[in-house]
Design an enzyme around this catalytic site. Structure first.
Site: not given
Length: 238
Positions: A143, A147, A179
């Site tokens: 993950d 932000k 990515d």
């Protein structure tokens, strides 16, 4: 893409235990996944224990061992295990449907060199893996917490890098892939400053995707759309 933990880190990269996200998002298994868990967990499942694993006993042989953190649905991990029968593979995943899917694919593929944990990766790495025992640790598409205010939740931090280092043999490799370009920059910053590692890139940044990492369907689609993927490989030298 799979979360291993929502643990936060302080400014020094110190791991701070928090409530884990998988408790909140645990999905239901399909009938096929449930059947795979029942059929294949006895042979391929590893129940978490705070005691270090005896890899020779687990696999019934001495062989280099590769560990993957957060294998998602497990398709690429099974593909790697099938392509490299001379290696042992261990996968860790907190999302139970992913574990079930992985066992289903592994059972169909007939692989015998794969074992999986359904547990938090940090605890497994801290307690269940013998120091200096792994040939490679893989962290693919974690993950990105894109932000900025969430960057401290990213799993790749200085203390995590040292936790991985402790599990690797001298000469073992920590292979990361993302990515998100910003996360690749973060990974390079953390790993470049981490004691005991050397970047395997001759240019000091990223490497081409090695043959051992399969191209996922998601990644292939991204390539067609012009999206990038960054592979980073650091060797334990000390």
């Amino acid at each position: 893409m799979s979360d291993v933990t929502t643990a936060e880190f302080n400014e020094e990269g110190k791991y701070l235990r928090k409530v884990r996200s998988f408790v909140l998002r645990e999905g239901r298994l399909t009938k096929g996944q449930a059947a795979a868990m029942e059929q294949h967990w006895p042979a391929m499942g590893l129940d978490y224990s705070p005691e270090p694993l005896d890899l020779k006993e687990v696999f019934g042989r001495d062989a280099d061992t590769v560990l993957e953190i957060g294998f998602g649905m497990g398709a690429s991990l099974v593909e790697m295990a099938k392509a490299s029968p001379e290696l042992n593979f261990i996968g860790i995943e907190v999302h139970k449907p992913g574990v079930g899917a992985c066992l289903s694919v592994a059972g169909e593929a007939g692989v015998t060199n794969l074992r999986v944990f359904h547990h938090d990766a940090i605890e497994v790495l801290e307690n269940s893996i013998v120091k200096g025992s792994l040939a490679r640790v893989q962290l693919f598409f974690p993950d990105p917490w894109h932000k900025k205010r969430h960057h401290k939740r990213r799993i790749v931090q200085s203390e995590f890098a040292q936790l991985i280092r402790n599990t690797l043999k001298i000469g073992g490799v920590f292979h990361l892939a993302t990515d998100w370009e910003n996360y690749s920059e973060h990974m390079l910053e953390v790993m470049g400053a981490a004691e005991g590692y050397k970047n395997q890139s001759l240019t000091g940044d990223v490497v081409e995707r090695p043959d051992h990492r399969p191209l996922t369907k998601f990644e292939a689609r991204g390539h067609r759309l012009g999206h990038g993927v960054w592979d980073i490989m650091f060797e334990r030298i000390d």
